[in-house]
Structure formats: C-alpha cells, structure tokens
Scaffold this motif. Structure first.
Motif, short mmCIF file in Angstrom:
data_model
loop_
_atom_site.label_atom_id
_atom_site.label_comp_id
_atom_site.label_asym_id
_atom_site.label_seq_id
_atom_site.Cartn_x
_atom_site.Cartn_y
_atom_site.Cartn_z
N ARG A 82 0.54 -1.32 0.68
CA ARG A 82 0.10 -0.23 0.25
C ARG A 82 0.91 1.32 -0.02
NH1 ARG A 82 -5.93 -0.68 2.32
NH2 ARG A 82 -6.08 -2.99 1.90
N VAL A 83 2.17 1.07 0.74
CA VAL A 83 2.55 2.39 0.73
C VAL A 83 3.75 2.73 -0.38
CG1 VAL A 83 4.75 3.07 2.17
CG2 VAL A 83 3.44 2.42 2.98
N LEU A 84 3.46 1.58 -1.57
CA LEU A 84 4.33 1.67 -2.61
C LEU A 84 3.36 2.32 -3.81
CD1 LEU A 84 6.67 0.26 -4.16
CD2 LEU A 84 4.87 -1.48 -5.10
N LEU A 85 1.85 1.90 -3.77
CA LEU A 85 1.00 1.58 -4.26
C LEU A 85 0.70 3.42 -3.77
CD1 LEU A 85 -1.15 1.86 -6.10
CD2 LEU A 85 -2.57 1.12 -4.64
N LEU A 86 0.83 4.47 -2.41
CA LEU A 86 0.98 5.68 -2.39
C LEU A 86 1.71 6.58 -2.84
CD1 LEU A 86 0.34 5.64 1.78
CD2 LEU A 86 -1.13 6.14 -0.35
N GLY A 87 3.07 5.89 -3.16
CA GLY A 87 4.18 6.40 -4.32
C GLY A 87 4.59 6.90 -5.72
N VAL A 88 3.54 5.89 -5.64
CA VAL A 88 3.23 6.01 -7.10
C VAL A 88 1.96 7.24 -7.21
CG1 VAL A 88 1.80 4.31 -9.16
CG2 VAL A 88 3.62 3.33 -7.85
N ILE A 89 1.58 7.05 -6.94
CA ILE A 89 -0.07 7.79 -6.86
C ILE A 89 0.25 9.34 -6.83
CG2 ILE A 89 -2.24 8.68 -5.97
CD1 ILE A 89 -2.98 5.73 -5.02
N ALA A 90 1.72 9.59 -5.39
CA ALA A 90 1.76 10.72 -5.54
C ALA A 90 2.67 11.03 -6.30
CB ALA A 90 2.13 11.27 -3.87
N GLY A 91 3.42 10.04 -6.52
CA GLY A 91 4.73 10.44 -7.69
C GLY A 91 4.11 11.51 -8.71
N ILE A 92 2.60 11.01 -9.10
CA ILE A 92 2.10 11.38 -10.70
C ILE A 92 1.88 12.84 -10.64
CG2 ILE A 92 -0.39 12.30 -11.84
CD1 ILE A 92 -0.10 8.37 -11.68
N SER A 93 1.40 13.37 -9.20
CA SER A 93 1.13 15.00 -9.06
C SER A 93 2.71 15.62 -8.74
CB SER A 93 0.38 14.82 -7.69
OG SER A 93 -0.24 14.79 -7.41
#
Length: 186
Positions: free
Chosen positions: A117-128
């Motif tokens: 889940r933390v990996l997914l959050l990094g990916v999502i926030a990295g888009i921004s």
C-alpha cells in the motif's frame, strides 16, 4: 525556479489544450462549462473531506459537518480562490496527491499500512510531482507523515518512508526523465 516553471509549462500543454477545447466547444453553454471545470474541485473536496474524516473521534454528525467544512474551506481559501477554475491552479495536478493523503490516513486509521500500500501511495503521489514539480513540498510532507505515524516501529517507519519516496521518484522519472535529460544535454 526556472526548472520548475519549465516542467509545469511542459506538462500543462495537455491541460491547456483540454481547456481550449472545452471553452471553444462550450462557450455558448456557460453553466455546463462551469460544471465541467468544477469536477476536479469536487473530487479534491471529497478527498480532503475523507482525509479530515479519518481524524474523527466518533461517527457523529458534528464530525461529518466539520469534515465538510474543512474540505470547503481548504478548496475555497485564499490560496486557491485566485486561480479557481483556471489553468493556473494546483488542484488538477494535485488530485493524485490528494488521493494519496486520503488513502494514507484512512488506511492508517484502519491499521492497513502494509508495504504494498505504501508503494502504491508513492506511485500515486509521484504522478502529481511529475505533473507539477512545485508539489514536491507536499510529497515530502506526506513522506514525513508516513515516517512519523509509523514510529511505533522505527525501522518499519524508515522502510515505509523510503519505499514511498523511491516509488514516487520512479514515477516522477517516468513522467519527466525525457525532459530532464533534454535540458541537461543543452
């Protein structure tokens, strides 16, 4: 600052094209145009409300009203009002970051903060961050929130903060590496 402005200008072309097409095709329908332009703000308000809701101490109506108030104030405060419904806003590129923050605090409350889940959050926030480099301080804020809220296990907190950072940086590079390399070559 010049680097950040170039990144913004590079990716904002897509948003500007979308805005141009909307204004060209819907100029005679101002209510519909305003409704469409308000969609990102509605999504952002909902995500801010979910984030505020995750800090509640009960499920009562006062907490729901407070969460709604925080969302409305956060999206209509002085920092956003001057760019509301324009291409100069940070709201559109920040939507993935808003989503990451809402997910983190919701998952934290439910004690579901596993590494995937933390990996997914990094990916999502990295888009921004890839869309607007000036969102890096908010990305770092979420990274520190992950670190601090997971301090019950210091080693795990550091691992989660690093995983978030690395996955976010990887997404940033996927979006912006070609541009960065082109500028470096010049």
């Amino acid at each position: 600052v010049a680097l950040a402005n170039h990144v913004v200008q590079h990716h904002i072309i897509i948003v500007l094209l979308l805005y141009y097409l909307l204004f060209r095709d819907l100029n005679d329908h101002p209510r519909l145009l305003n409704a469409i332009l308000a969609i990102p703000y509605g999504i952002a308000a909902y995500l801010v409300m979910i984030t505020a809701w995750s800090f509640r101490s009960s499920d009562g109506a006062p907490w729901r009203l407070l969460s709604i108030f925080i969302a409305i104030y956060g999206l209509l405060g002085a920092g956003i009002y001057s760019t509301f419904l324009t291409t100069m806003t940070d709201v559109v590129p920040a939507l993935p970051l808003f989503l990451a923050v809402a997910l983190w605090f919701t998952w934290m409350r439910e004690e579901k903060t596993a590494l995937p889940r933390v990996l997914l959050l990094g990916v999502i926030a990295g888009i921004s961050v890839g869309l607007k480099l000036t969102l890096v301080p908010y990305f770092l804020g979420l990274m520190f929130a992950i670190l601090i809220t997971e301090m019950a296990s210091p080693k795990g907190a550091v691992v989660k903060a690093l995983l978030f950072s690395v996955s976010g940086f990887a997404l940033f590079l996927i979006i912006d590496a070609h541009w960065l390399l082109k500028n470096y070559a010049q």
